[in-house]
Enzyme design. Structure first.
Site, mmCIF file in Angstrom:
data_model
loop_
_atom_site.group_PDB
_atom_site.id
_atom_site.type_symbol
_atom_site.label_atom_id
_atom_site.label_comp_id
_atom_site.label_asym_id
_atom_site.label_seq_id
_atom_site.Cartn_x
_atom_site.Cartn_y
_atom_site.Cartn_z
ATOM 1 N N GLU A 61 0.883 -1.221 -0.029
ATOM 2 C CA GLU A 61 -0.017 0.173 0.033
ATOM 3 C C GLU A 61 0.910 1.255 -0.199
ATOM 4 O O GLU A 61 0.547 2.142 0.814
ATOM 5 C CB GLU A 61 -0.849 0.180 1.297
ATOM 6 C CG GLU A 61 -1.704 -1.080 1.243
ATOM 7 C CD GLU A 61 -3.098 -1.091 2.193
ATOM 8 O OE1 GLU A 61 -4.235 -1.571 1.764
ATOM 9 O OE2 GLU A 61 -2.933 -0.424 3.188
ATOM 10 N N GLU A 100 -5.386 -8.228 -1.144
ATOM 11 C CA GLU A 100 -6.067 -7.979 0.065
ATOM 12 C C GLU A 100 -7.596 -7.702 -0.101
ATOM 13 O O GLU A 100 -8.033 -6.913 -0.933
ATOM 14 C CB GLU A 100 -5.515 -6.921 1.089
ATOM 15 C CG GLU A 100 -4.272 -7.176 1.794
ATOM 16 C CD GLU A 100 -3.707 -6.068 2.547
ATOM 17 O OE1 GLU A 100 -4.655 -5.266 3.245
ATOM 18 O OE2 GLU A 100 -2.474 -5.952 2.706
HETATM 19 C C1 BG6 Z 1 -4.515 -3.013 4.681
HETATM 20 C C2 BG6 Z 1 -3.051 -3.326 5.186
HETATM 21 O O1 BG6 Z 1 -4.465 -1.666 5.105
HETATM 22 O O2 BG6 Z 1 -5.656 -3.197 5.341
HETATM 23 C C3 BG6 Z 1 -3.193 -4.354 6.181
HETATM 24 O O3 BG6 Z 1 -2.100 -3.664 4.221
HETATM 25 C C4 BG6 Z 1 -4.378 -4.427 7.167
HETATM 26 O O4 BG6 Z 1 -1.864 -4.276 6.970
HETATM 27 C C5 BG6 Z 1 -5.655 -4.055 6.362
HETATM 28 O O5 BG6 Z 1 -4.450 -4.983 8.373
HETATM 29 C C6 BG6 Z 1 -6.871 -4.133 6.953
HETATM 30 O O6 BG6 Z 1 -6.866 -3.157 7.770
HETATM 31 P P1 BG6 Z 1 -7.333 -3.183 9.463
HETATM 32 O O7 BG6 Z 1 -7.097 -1.767 10.130
HETATM 33 O O8 BG6 Z 1 -8.645 -3.716 9.549
HETATM 34 O O9 BG6 Z 1 -6.073 -4.135 10.038
#
Ligand code: BG6
Length: 476
Positions: free
Chosen positions: A179, A372
């Site tokens: 990211e 993701e």
């Molecule tokens: C992304 C990141 O921003 O979203 C992860 O690459 C992160 O590291 C994921 O965990 C989900 O966000 P959160 O705040 O729910 O953990």
């Protein structure tokens, strides 16, 4: 029709959110370690509050996380049982170079990941490695100001030389920076940037971004030189913007918001600073210092594929203060009245994934990789640790369906899909354990209590079936 035969189904984690073992195996302290849970978290991750070490008043969830440092064999076995074709993980930079600026790496750290990759291979799982998922050795933060210093490019290059050579034949898919656009929104967590009184924050961020972009191009160059089989991707926190109304000003606001994110990928994929970014920087008085050869490096070493995270679409308007806001991945957005939201306020928009995929594919014409996606939710396990997470199955099946449409109906070339937090881990945004994404439940709470026992949720078998049918059977 459907997904390609060699489609890479799997799950994703990040070192700092699952490994723990923060001071084991010769590992050095990293920025991601000193980010506490609680109300100080946001000021720390945005570089506004200085926290360069632990104190007694805060709890630091990354120190132990889910202790994957000691559980990785068991965890990979479970991934294999689900039929994972790939496992996305990140390297702890300070495991390999504890200080960051040494010339020789820490063998114990290198060996740790080598063993993990070999274990994956044993099960036919292809590792997908993020070189840095937010982390930066604290020594580099304190001595050099992290990515604000050009010297970080050389230290990162050193790291790349070591890992590409050491893991040649074991790892083929690489992501340079997780990211990368998060440097704008969470500069300390994302890039180790802390701001002193009087700093020109925008100037510092874009200069640091330039260093990361050059480092990313150098990584791509070395990866290809060391092994032509290597495939290197950039990684964007994605989610297309919708204009709040058809008012041209709202549409324009959306375009500008998109460009703030696309900027990074435009450089990494097309190899040059886009005209709109140069104009915007000039308007804001930002002067990015480039060294001789930077432009050529960026142009010559563009990425092979575009990877991204997708949790939600976003909304743009010219009147944000008049409208209700909603939480999102680190930064808030205007609330979309047509969408439901998760317990953390992140709005749920499967069609938005198809739209985002099309936007990215139209723009770059390179294969995409969704690295993701997932639902952060409160899980209530029974006495055996079993969770009936139908809400997660519902979220994921709708998103898989949307990505299948993007492939089938729109012709998008998609390499794979790794759901976020395939095993419960620490939330990056809030530091909570309570916000769970996994197919595997981990017995640990926000305060660090729990046995760390792993157990399968209902979604475990569901995902196993999805993978076994190559995304054909999404039924619950
Ligand atoms: C992304 C990141 O921003 O979203 C992860 O690459 C992160 O590291 C994921 O965990 C989900 O966000 P959160 O705040 O729910 O953990």
């Amino acid at each position: 029709m459907g997904f390609r035969k060699d489609f890479l189904w799997g799950g994703a984690t990040a070192a700092n959110q699952c490994e723990g073992g923060y001071n084991e195996g010769g590992r050095g302290l990293a920025n991601v370690d000193v980010v506490p849970i609680g109300e100080d978290r946001f000021p720390v991750i945005t570089g506004k509050k200085k926290m360069f070490d632990f104190d007694d008043e805060h709890f630091y969830p990354a120190k132990e996380a889910i202790d994957m440092y000691h559980h990785w064999k068991e965890d990979i076995k479970l991934f294999a049982e689900m039929g994972f074709k790939t496992y996305r993980l990140s390297l702890g930079w300070s495991r390999i170079f504890p200080q960051g600026d040494e010339t020789e790496p820490n063998e114990e750290g290198l060996k740790f990941y080598e063993d993990i990759f070999k274990e994956c291979k044993k099960y036919g799982i292809e590792p997908l490695v993020t070189i840095t998922h937010f982390d930066c050795p604290m020594h580099l933060v304190e001595k050099y100001g992290a990515w604000r210093s050009r010297e970080l490019v050389g230290f990162y290059e050193n790291l790349c030389n070591v890992i590409f050579n050491r893991y040649k034949g074991l790892v083929k898919y690489w992501l340079t920076f997780n990211e990368i656009n998060m440097i704008l929104h969470a500069p300390f967590m994302g890039a180790g940037l802390y701001f002193e009184e009087g700093d020109n924050v925008e100037q510092v961020k874009y200069q640091a971004a330039h260093h990361e972009l050059v480092a990313s191009a150098i990584a791509t160059k070395i990866a290809h030189e060391v092994d032509p089989e290597n495939q290197v991707g950039c990684m964007l926190a994605a989610g297309s913007y919708y204009p709040y109304t058809p008012k041209p000003e709202d549409v324009w606001a959306g375009r500008q918001e998109e460009r703030e994110n696309y900027f990074f990928i435009d450089v990494q994929s097309r190899g040059e600073y886009p005209a709109y970014a140069l104009k915007e920087m000039a308007r804001k008085g930002i002067e990015v210092k480039m060294e001789e050869g930077d432009k050529e490096l960026l142009k010559a070493h563009t990425v092979d594929f575009i990877s991204f995270s997708y949790y939600s679409s976003r909304v743009a308007t010219t009147d944000p203060e008049l409208l209700e806001q909603t939480a999102g991945n680190i930064f808030a957005s205007v609330k979309n009245p047509y969408l439901e939201a998760s317990e953390w306020g992140w709005q749920i928009d499967p069609l938005g994934l198809r739209i985002t995929m099309n936007d990215l594919y139209d723009r770059y014409q390179k294969p995409l990789f969704i690295v993701e996606n997932g639902l952060g939710a409160v899980d209530t396990p029974d006495e055996n640790g079993y969770v009936e997470d139908d809400y997660r199955i519902d979220y994921l099946s709708k998103h898989v369906e949307a990505m299948r449409d993007a492939v089938d109906q729109d012709g998008v070339d998609l390499l794979g899909y790794t759901t976020w937090g395939c095993i419960d881990l620490v939330s990056a945004g809030t530091g909570e354990m309570k916000k769970r994404y996994g197919f595997i439940y981990v017995d640990r709470d926000n305060q660090g209590n729990g046995t760390l026992k792993r157990s399968k949720k209902k979604s475990f078998d569901w995902y196993k079936k999805v993978i076994a049918t190559n995304g054909e059977d999404l039924s619950n």
